[in-house]
Scaffold this motif. Structure first.
Motif, PDB file in Angstrom:
ATOM      1  N   ASP A 378      13.823  34.057 -22.579  1.00  0.00           N
ATOM      2  CA  ASP A 378      14.681  32.931 -22.943  1.00  0.00           C
ATOM      3  C   ASP A 378      14.079  31.673 -22.346  1.00  0.00           C
ATOM      4  OD1 ASP A 378      16.732  31.515 -24.054  1.00  0.00           O
ATOM      5  OD2 ASP A 378      18.286  32.190 -22.655  1.00  0.00           O
ATOM      6  N   GLY A 379      14.492  30.523 -22.880  1.00  0.00           N
ATOM      7  CA  GLY A 379      13.957  29.281 -22.342  1.00  0.00           C
ATOM      8  C   GLY A 379      14.573  28.060 -22.982  1.00  0.00           C
ATOM      9  N   THR A 380      14.308  26.910 -22.360  1.00  0.00           N
ATOM     10  CA  THR A 380      14.756  25.636 -22.901  1.00  0.00           C
ATOM     11  C   THR A 380      13.721  24.570 -22.549  1.00  0.00           C
ATOM     12  OG1 THR A 380      16.593  24.039 -22.961  1.00  0.00           O
ATOM     13  CG2 THR A 380      16.112  25.050 -20.842  1.00  0.00           C
ATOM     14  N   VAL A 381      13.638  23.536 -23.383  1.00  0.00           N
ATOM     15  CA  VAL A 381      12.655  22.468 -23.202  1.00  0.00           C
ATOM     16  C   VAL A 381      13.384  21.141 -23.040  1.00  0.00           C
ATOM     17  CG1 VAL A 381      10.660  21.268 -24.189  1.00  0.00           C
ATOM     18  CG2 VAL A 381      10.992  23.712 -24.626  1.00  0.00           C
ATOM     19  N   ALA A 382      12.888  20.294 -22.130  1.00  0.00           N
ATOM     20  CA  ALA A 382      13.456  18.962 -21.932  1.00  0.00           C
ATOM     21  C   ALA A 382      12.370  17.909 -22.060  1.00  0.00           C
ATOM     22  CB  ALA A 382      14.130  18.860 -20.565  1.00  0.00           C
ATOM     23  N   THR A 383      12.673  16.833 -22.801  1.00  0.00           N
ATOM     24  CA  THR A 383      11.742  15.714 -22.929  1.00  0.00           C
ATOM     25  C   THR A 383      12.396  14.404 -22.469  1.00  0.00           C
ATOM     26  OG1 THR A 383      12.425  15.408 -25.234  1.00  0.00           O
ATOM     27  CG2 THR A 383      10.462  16.764 -24.833  1.00  0.00           C
ATOM     28  N   GLU A 384      13.723  14.384 -22.433  1.00  0.00           N
ATOM     29  CA  GLU A 384      14.439  13.193 -21.971  1.00  0.00           C
ATOM     30  C   GLU A 384      14.538  13.201 -20.450  1.00  0.00           C
ATOM     31  OE1 GLU A 384      18.217  13.116 -23.850  1.00  0.00           O
ATOM     32  OE2 GLU A 384      17.401  13.308 -25.881  1.00  0.00           O
ATOM     33  N   GLU A 385      14.522  12.021 -19.850  1.00  0.00           N
ATOM     34  CA  GLU A 385      14.484  11.892 -18.397  1.00  0.00           C
ATOM     35  C   GLU A 385      15.646  12.611 -17.717  1.00  0.00           C
ATOM     36  OE1 GLU A 385      12.886  10.828 -14.770  1.00  0.00           O
ATOM     37  OE2 GLU A 385      12.003  10.604 -16.774  1.00  0.00           O
ATOM     38  N   SER A 386      16.859  12.442 -18.244  1.00  0.00           N
ATOM     39  CA  SER A 386      18.029  13.052 -17.610  1.00  0.00           C
ATOM     40  C   SER A 386      17.955  14.576 -17.654  1.00  0.00           C
ATOM     41  CB  SER A 386      19.310  12.568 -18.280  1.00  0.00           C
ATOM     42  OG  SER A 386      19.322  12.925 -19.662  1.00  0.00           O
ATOM     43  N   LYS A 387      17.510  15.120 -18.770  1.00  0.00           N
ATOM     44  CA  LYS A 387      17.409  16.577 -18.900  1.00  0.00           C
ATOM     45  C   LYS A 387      16.260  17.124 -18.059  1.00  0.00           C
ATOM     46  CE  LYS A 387      19.532  16.822 -23.483  1.00  0.00           C
ATOM     47  NZ  LYS A 387      19.357  17.199 -24.920  1.00  0.00           N
ATOM     48  N   ILE A 388      15.179  16.357 -17.949  1.00  0.00           N
ATOM     49  CA  ILE A 388      14.055  16.755 -17.094  1.00  0.00           C
ATOM     50  C   ILE A 388      14.518  16.865 -15.650  1.00  0.00           C
ATOM     51  CG2 ILE A 388      11.894  15.907 -16.073  1.00  0.00           C
ATOM     52  CD1 ILE A 388      11.108  14.886 -18.852  1.00  0.00           C
ATOM     53  N   LYS A 389      15.281  15.860 -15.183  1.00  0.00           N
ATOM     54  CA  LYS A 389      15.794  15.892 -13.812  1.00  0.00           C
ATOM     55  C   LYS A 389      16.734  17.067 -13.599  1.00  0.00           C
ATOM     56  CE  LYS A 389      15.322  10.988 -12.649  1.00  0.00           C
ATOM     57  NZ  LYS A 389      16.036   9.725 -12.279  1.00  0.00           N
ATOM     58  N   ALA A 390      17.543  17.367 -14.610  1.00  0.00           N
ATOM     59  CA  ALA A 390      18.488  18.484 -14.498  1.00  0.00           C
ATOM     60  C   ALA A 390      17.754  19.813 -14.351  1.00  0.00           C
ATOM     61  CB  ALA A 390      19.400  18.509 -15.717  1.00  0.00           C
ATOM     62  N   LEU A 391      16.680  19.997 -15.108  1.00  0.00           N
ATOM     63  CA  LEU A 391      15.916  21.250 -15.007  1.00  0.00           C
ATOM     64  C   LEU A 391      15.171  21.319 -13.678  1.00  0.00           C
ATOM     65  CD1 LEU A 391      14.476  21.838 -18.609  1.00  0.00           C
ATOM     66  CD2 LEU A 391      16.491  22.845 -17.533  1.00  0.00           C
ATOM     67  N   TRP A 392      14.607  20.193 -13.245  1.00  0.00           N
ATOM     68  CA  TRP A 392      13.895  20.191 -11.966  1.00  0.00           C
ATOM     69  C   TRP A 392      14.842  20.463 -10.795  1.00  0.00           C
ATOM     70  CZ3 TRP A 392       9.532  21.401 -10.310  1.00  0.00           C
ATOM     71  CH2 TRP A 392       8.340  21.059 -10.937  1.00  0.00           C
ATOM     72  N   SER A 393      16.097  20.054 -10.932  1.00  0.00           N
ATOM     73  CA  SER A 393      17.045  20.267  -9.841  1.00  0.00           C
ATOM     74  C   SER A 393      17.264  21.748  -9.575  1.00  0.00           C
ATOM     75  CB  SER A 393      18.382  19.587 -10.153  1.00  0.00           C
ATOM     76  OG  SER A 393      19.050  20.237 -11.223  1.00  0.00           O
ATOM     77  N   MET A 394      17.052  22.603 -10.580  1.00  0.00           N
ATOM     78  CA  MET A 394      17.201  24.045 -10.384  1.00  0.00           C
ATOM     79  C   MET A 394      16.167  24.567  -9.392  1.00  0.00           C
ATOM     80  SD  MET A 394      19.749  24.302 -12.320  1.00  0.00           S
ATOM     81  CE  MET A 394      20.078  26.042 -12.124  1.00  0.00           C
ATOM     82  N   ARG A 395      15.066  23.894  -9.289  1.00  0.00           N
ATOM     83  CA  ARG A 395      14.029  24.290  -8.331  1.00  0.00           C
ATOM     84  C   ARG A 395      14.128  23.480  -7.042  1.00  0.00           C
ATOM     85  NH1 ARG A 395      11.377  24.321  -4.667  1.00  0.00           N
ATOM     86  NH2 ARG A 395       9.145  24.693  -4.383  1.00  0.00           N
ATOM     87  N   GLU A 396      14.340  22.174  -7.167  1.00  0.00           N
ATOM     88  CA  GLU A 396      14.296  21.304  -6.001  1.00  0.00           C
ATOM     89  C   GLU A 396      15.498  21.487  -5.075  1.00  0.00           C
ATOM     90  OE1 GLU A 396      13.867  17.433  -7.861  1.00  0.00           O
ATOM     91  OE2 GLU A 396      11.765  17.375  -7.274  1.00  0.00           O
ATOM     92  N   ARG A 397      16.626  21.973  -5.583  1.00  0.00           N
ATOM     93  CA  ARG A 397      17.836  22.041  -4.768  1.00  0.00           C
ATOM     94  C   ARG A 397      18.101  23.429  -4.186  1.00  0.00           C
ATOM     95  NH1 ARG A 397      22.831  18.996  -7.420  1.00  0.00           N
ATOM     96  NH2 ARG A 397      23.537  19.164  -5.230  1.00  0.00           N
ATOM     97  N   VAL A 398      17.135  24.322  -4.320  1.00  0.00           N
ATOM     98  CA  VAL A 398      17.302  25.647  -3.727  1.00  0.00           C
ATOM     99  C   VAL A 398      17.463  25.543  -2.213  1.00  0.00           C
ATOM    100  CG1 VAL A 398      16.211  27.884  -3.316  1.00  0.00           C
ATOM    101  CG2 VAL A 398      16.063  26.842  -5.572  1.00  0.00           C
ATOM    102  N   THR A 399      16.658  24.694  -1.583  1.00  0.00           N
ATOM    103  CA  THR A 399      16.749  24.514  -0.134  1.00  0.00           C
ATOM    104  C   THR A 399      18.145  24.053   0.267  1.00  0.00           C
ATOM    105  OG1 THR A 399      14.398  23.969   0.023  1.00  0.00           O
ATOM    106  CG2 THR A 399      15.784  23.298   1.851  1.00  0.00           C
TER     107      THR A 399
END
Length: 531
Positions: A378-399
């Protein structure tokens, strides 16, 4: 000249601590010319640090305080004279600088100095060196190994007010700034000029570029732009005795003599205080895409990585992963919804390039192949800035999510890529139900695993089960016990799992030459008893 410096250093140390150099008399000039630092040379380094006693409990604990001077009223009067209004002694104001980000290490410093210029740093260190006052350099205080806060009463030297951008060359992309500039502020400054910083970290809103360089921070863009050893072009550093080393070059190529700046990148403030940095910055991509994918096994994740490198090539800028336990913590503690269906493993892929159509076509081809090969489910793609930040938050906010799960034992391991997740699996089996959570995430492209283990509260028995198991496991795979966080206080005594004794002994020689009194960030980076 090196022989003379080392011999003079030995003599000075003997005058200061005559009872620590019992084996120094056996040194001969030949010892200093040994390509492998023979035993007698190693004994010299060890003997100069005999005041470091064996830790009474964990090797990650603090050794006994070294015989540095205590701060007096006369010292405070001097500091207030050169730093009017910036010599902080109010306990409530100093408190936050005494405690690390994880709140696991707390010092007892009573003085916080906030210089604004390199000259002020030089005056501070010259005075402290003459007075034998220990100094703890501090940037954004976002470190995870206890390297950025005092162990005892060391004077805290904060670079927070050294936050000026000095120059930026819009043609070459070379930025020169003071060490206290916050990474996110530099990124915003550069983006306005169509450039970006070559590193990106989850702590970018607080961490400072001087601290990034001092710890050789890696981060999310290392796969694309390389480490700071490559992107940093020059440094200005104040040495322990107050001398200013001006290596603030802005040249991409300079092959004249030893590249001294490399000594300070990753030295964690133990060799000098970085006051300014020049760094090569890439152009801001015109096209950025982020993909969030799910995989059933780690083997399929690795196959996806191989396919990704082959098909995305020059536009691939990040390949990160997190496991299902990370996702559970994100859902539970931060209420972040899973953007795709539940999977054992998740991948964050970022592409950045100069042609949106070209990049989009390459990405589409890759996704079609990955799905057809059943590597991803499964997967999803983001090209808009807000959606890019939302996907990155899944990795960056683990800590961040981990901090809500209990007391966290954090390990930053570098391993052969194919072995990365095996450590997580083996650790879970090793600990059984003694740990609350055992999670793994990190930078697949760099072979960097962040292994995190939580418990309801600090648990010495659990720590004893984790260490040295985690370090022995890593050493058995020829890995590194610290991929990007440094050694600091917590990991200094585990350095031999990753470095041979000859290399550590040479580090001790360099430290003794540049900081013979040992006032800079004591109790950090180097082991208590050098072999």
């Amino acid at each position: 000249e090196i022989q003379a410096i080392l011999m003079n250093t030995s003599a000075r140390l003997f005058r200061r601590f005559p009872f620590t150099l019992t084996c120094a008399a056996r040194l001969s000039p030949a010892d200093f010319h040994s390509p492998f630092l023979a035993c007698s040379s190693g004994q010299f380094v060890a003997s100069t640090r005999k005041l470091h006693v064996e830790p009474k409990s964990s090797p990650a604990g603090a050794p006994e305080r070294l015989p540095f001077s205590k701060v007096t009223d006369e010292d405070l009067a001097y500091f207030r004279k050169i730093l009017p209004g910036r010599t902080i002694t109010d306990p409530d104001l100093v408190e936050s600088s005494n405690v690390d980000w994880l709140k696991t290490v707390k010092g007892s410093s009573e003085v916080l100095l906030r210089p604004q210029t390199t000259e002020e740093v030089s005056q501070i260190l010259r005075y402290c060196y003459n007075r034998n006052l220990a100094v703890n350099p501090q940037g954004g205080n976002t470190g995870l190994v206890g390297g950025s806060v005092p162990v005892y009463d060391e004077i805290i030297l904060s670079t927070s007010l050294m936050n000026n951008i000095l120059t930026f060359d819009n043609i070459s992309g070379i930025l020169t700034c003071q060490a206290g500039c916050v990474l996110e502020n530099l990124s915003l400054y550069l983006e306005e000029r169509d450039y970006i910083m070559p590193l990106d970290l989850g702590a970018k809103g607080s961490c400072q570029i001087g601290g990034n360089v001092a710890t050789n921070a890696g981060g999310l863009r290392l796969l694309r732009y390389g480490s700071l050893h490559g992107t940093v072009l020059g440094l200005e550093v104040v040495l322990a005795d107050g001398r200013v080393l001006d290596c603030l070059a802005t040249l991409r190529k300079d092959n004249t003599g030893y590249d001294l700046k490399q000594l300070f990148i990753g030295s964690e403030g133990t060799l000098g205080v970085i006051t300014a940095v020049s760094i090569l910055c890439p152009r801001k991509p015109k096209s950025t895409n982020v993909v969030f994918l799910g995989c059933e096994t780690f083997e399929e994740l690795l196959k996806t990585f191989q396919l990704c490198r082959g098909m995305l090539g020059e536009i691939l800028s990040a390949f990160e992963f997190l496991d299902s336990e990370c996702m559970r913590l994100l859902n539970t503690h931060l209420k972040l919804p899973n953007p795709i269906s539940d999977c054992p493993f998740y991948i964050v892929i970022e592409t950045s390039g100069s042609d949106p159509d070209h990049d989009s076509q390459k990405l589409d081809n890759f996704l079609e192949e990955a799905i057809a090969s059943t590597f991803v489910t499964d997967g999803t793609v983001a090209t808009e800035e807000s959606k890019i930040k939302a996907l990155w938050s899944m990795r960056e906010r683990v800590t961040e999510a981990l901090t809500h799960d209990g007391f966290t034992y954090k390990y930053d391991i570098s391993l052969p890529v194919e072995r990365i997740y095996q450590l997580v699996t083996d650790m879970r089996q090793h600990l059984g139900d003694r740990a609350k959570s055992v999670v793994g995430y990190g930078h697949v492209g760099d072979g960097n695993l962040h292994l995190n283990i939580t418990s309801p509260a600090k648990d010495p028995a659990l720590l004893a089960a984790i260490e040295p198991f985690v370090y022995e496991w890593t050493a058995s795979c020829q890995g590194s016990i610290s991929a990007e966080h440094g050694l600091g206080l917590k990991k200094r005594n585990y350095i031999y799992y990753s470095k041979p004794s000859q290399a550590v002994a040479l580090m001790g020689n360099i430290k003794a030459m540049l900081d013979p009194k040992g006032i800079l960030n004591p109790y950090k980076t180097l082991p208590d008893n050098l072999k």
